[in-house]
Design a protein around this motif. Sequence first.
Motif, short mmCIF file in Angstrom:
data_model
loop_
_atom_site.label_atom_id
_atom_site.label_comp_id
_atom_site.label_asym_id
_atom_site.label_seq_id
_atom_site.Cartn_x
_atom_site.Cartn_y
_atom_site.Cartn_z
N HIS A 176 0.99 -1.21 0.00
CA HIS A 176 0.14 0.24 -0.02
C HIS A 176 0.94 1.21 -0.04
N TRP A 177 1.86 1.19 0.63
CA TRP A 177 2.54 2.28 1.24
C TRP A 177 3.85 2.70 0.16
N LEU A 178 4.39 1.56 -0.30
CA LEU A 178 5.48 1.48 -1.34
C LEU A 178 5.05 1.36 -2.65
N LYS A 179 3.98 0.71 -2.90
CA LYS A 179 3.73 0.38 -4.30
C LYS A 179 2.52 1.37 -4.90
N GLY A 180 1.55 1.82 -3.66
CA GLY A 180 0.65 2.53 -4.11
C GLY A 180 -0.59 1.59 -4.49
N ILE A 181 -0.76 0.59 -4.03
CA ILE A 181 -1.78 -0.54 -3.96
C ILE A 181 -2.95 -0.29 -3.44
N ASP A 182 -4.05 -0.29 -3.94
CA ASP A 182 -5.27 -0.08 -3.05
C ASP A 182 -5.61 -1.35 -2.59
N ASN A 183 -5.50 -1.80 -1.38
CA ASN A 183 -5.81 -2.99 -0.76
C ASN A 183 -6.53 -2.81 0.58
N SER A 184 -6.19 -3.76 1.49
CA SER A 184 -7.07 -3.85 2.62
C SER A 184 -6.68 -2.87 3.76
N VAL A 185 -5.47 -2.13 3.52
CA VAL A 185 -5.18 -0.99 4.43
C VAL A 185 -6.14 0.00 4.56
N GLY A 186 -6.44 0.34 5.91
CA GLY A 186 -7.69 1.15 6.19
C GLY A 186 -9.03 0.71 6.15
N LYS A 187 -8.98 -0.55 5.63
CA LYS A 187 -10.51 -1.16 5.26
C LYS A 187 -10.81 -2.51 6.00
N ALA A 188 -9.79 -3.48 6.12
CA ALA A 188 -9.93 -4.50 6.52
C ALA A 188 -8.94 -4.96 7.78
N ALA A 189 -9.31 -5.86 8.41
CA ALA A 189 -8.16 -6.35 9.60
C ALA A 189 -7.09 -7.02 8.92
N PRO A 190 -5.81 -6.53 9.66
CA PRO A 190 -5.49 -5.87 10.88
C PRO A 190 -5.25 -4.48 10.52
N PHE A 191 -5.90 -3.70 9.58
CA PHE A 191 -5.75 -2.41 9.13
C PHE A 191 -7.14 -1.59 8.94
N ALA A 192 -8.16 -2.44 9.64
CA ALA A 192 -9.53 -1.65 9.44
C ALA A 192 -9.41 -0.26 10.31
N THR A 193 -8.89 -0.16 11.29
CA THR A 193 -8.99 0.94 12.50
C THR A 193 -7.51 1.07 12.78
#
Length: 623
Positions: free
Chosen positions: A339-356
């Motif tokens: 997400h942060w190095l390649k700019g991929i729209d994935n689970s970060v900010g959306k689903a565990a363990p990155f939902a919140t």
Amino acid sequence: MQKRTLGVALFAVVLCLASAGALVAQDYVVEKNVMVPMRDGIRLATDVYRPAVEGQSVAEKLPVILSRLPYNKDGQATAAKYFATHGYVFVAQDTRGRYKSEGTWHMLTDDGVDGVDCAAWIGKQPWSNGRIGMIGTSYFGGTQHAMALAGAPELKTVIPVDAMSNLGRQSLRNAGAFELRFWNWIFLNAGRGSNAALDEGTAAELKEMADERFYYLTHLPTRRGMTPLKLAPEYEDWLINAMEHGANDEFWAQNNIVDHPEQYKDIPVYLVSGWYDSWGGNNTANYIALSKTIKGPVYLIMGPWIHGAQSSYAHGQVTFGNEAAIADQWAWRQEWYDHWLKGIDNSVGKAAPFATPVRIFVMGTGDGSKDEKGCLVHGGYWRDEQEWPLARTKYTSFYLQPGGGLATKAATAPNSVTQFQFDPADPVPTIGGNISSGDDILVQGAWNQKGGPHIWNFQQPVPISSRRDVLVFQTEPLEEDLEVTGEIEVKLYASSSAVDTDFTAKLIDVYPPSTDWPGGFDLNLGDGIVRGRFRESLTKEKLMTPGEVYEFTIKLYPTSNVFKQGHRIRVDISSSNFPRFDVNPNTGEPLNRNRLTKVADQTIYHDPEHPSRIMLPVIPAAK
């Protein structure tokens, strides 16, 4: 010709996938022991793992995962292979003065500058796109913090796991006391990968010292030049200075995030630790500081884990259930890096363990039975939260009572005290807790507070509460479940016959007797200490006046636990916890320079004028 054409076609496909941020190479190549120069000319040994096709490295510039560690970069091969076959270049580097790197080792103080120089070198390489994410646990979680504090331009994100930070606050010096796991670390690592260990004879002497460290441990303090540690002078120098320097000042400035969060580079940060980890308290403290200071975003996850054991669900004598473990240690990190190095729209900010921003494991919802391996089934579950501490927390004081009670109403009896004697020659033994680098002198994690063959200095199968110098204060059996989640402090009113002494506190979940546990189970949750001379300030020493009553603040490690109906909440008060902490000789001599010890008469006050208490962060039951 057909084989060559196929190879070119495959290479083109790989490059296409890489451009889409989904490179999954089936091969990798590694260049070992590249000697990377630092600004002062010292060269650090570095391994570079690159994605490859048919043995040829991919030509595209790629983001880099960097690990800088003192534990031998060869041990990074598994992680390196994973990331090199998933679209990254992986760089592993021995830190200064360790294993194949040149220079002299110092505890973290070179790692900011060296990290900046390493990152600059990476940014200039033909295989790098100039975007770096860091990886690592413990010491090399600390090298991530060091590099972020130094502001390396190429650094784009970090995942510090159980990472060294705020060394003068908690986890190394702890409210003035010294955590002896670092004494253990020095005694072991002075002869492993050090400059001194390059000589076989010296290495043998240092190994003999490490093998006999139980003798040295029971004959503290370690004095300069008086042990074989003198053969590794940089290690002896750091240890002696650290044990003599109790104040949280410039000596401990490296990785001081809590006091200087504004120095931290504004990048995405994922802070990882556990309720039974030695750096758990600093992990939550860092989240509080950074989430208020940088845009980040800053994420926090706290599991029921011991140090570096996120892939396990049983720790010490207790199991928390399969769901407590993160089974694939690399895949979830890759999701963050993608997400942060390649700019991929994935689970970060959306689903565990990155939902919140905050994810915690709430312990204690198991049935309390004994599983097939003999572990207490304490259980628990994951819960996503928006902040730490939790906004809905109801801070509740539980007051020490005459006769050993613990209640939400302060004691009313005047002049109520409980007394005990603290003999430095017979300290209270450590049974589990927030520990790392224990390596035989300490057991980690959750344990019944009872001696046995697993505790080298308390091998009798008797409860620790049987000791005269352990004061037990506990509630009546609870009428309903009570969740405690957050930061915990004990406010203790006490006096001593000594000019300097320690006071300790431990929070325990008391299981009632059952078929599986006929004697019940006294489960440790967190502990803490305060050294008397640092009662007013962590930056300045002030000895006590014997007999005078002082208020002491003992900061325990944070936790999240449901005390179930029928259980008791218990607080143990004493003056030692060995070898978790160095033992106070009660003499007031300079730290680590004492030759004498004295027995101290300790008085704990619990009356209307001196409301000693533990402040628990109670979470109201969901309606």
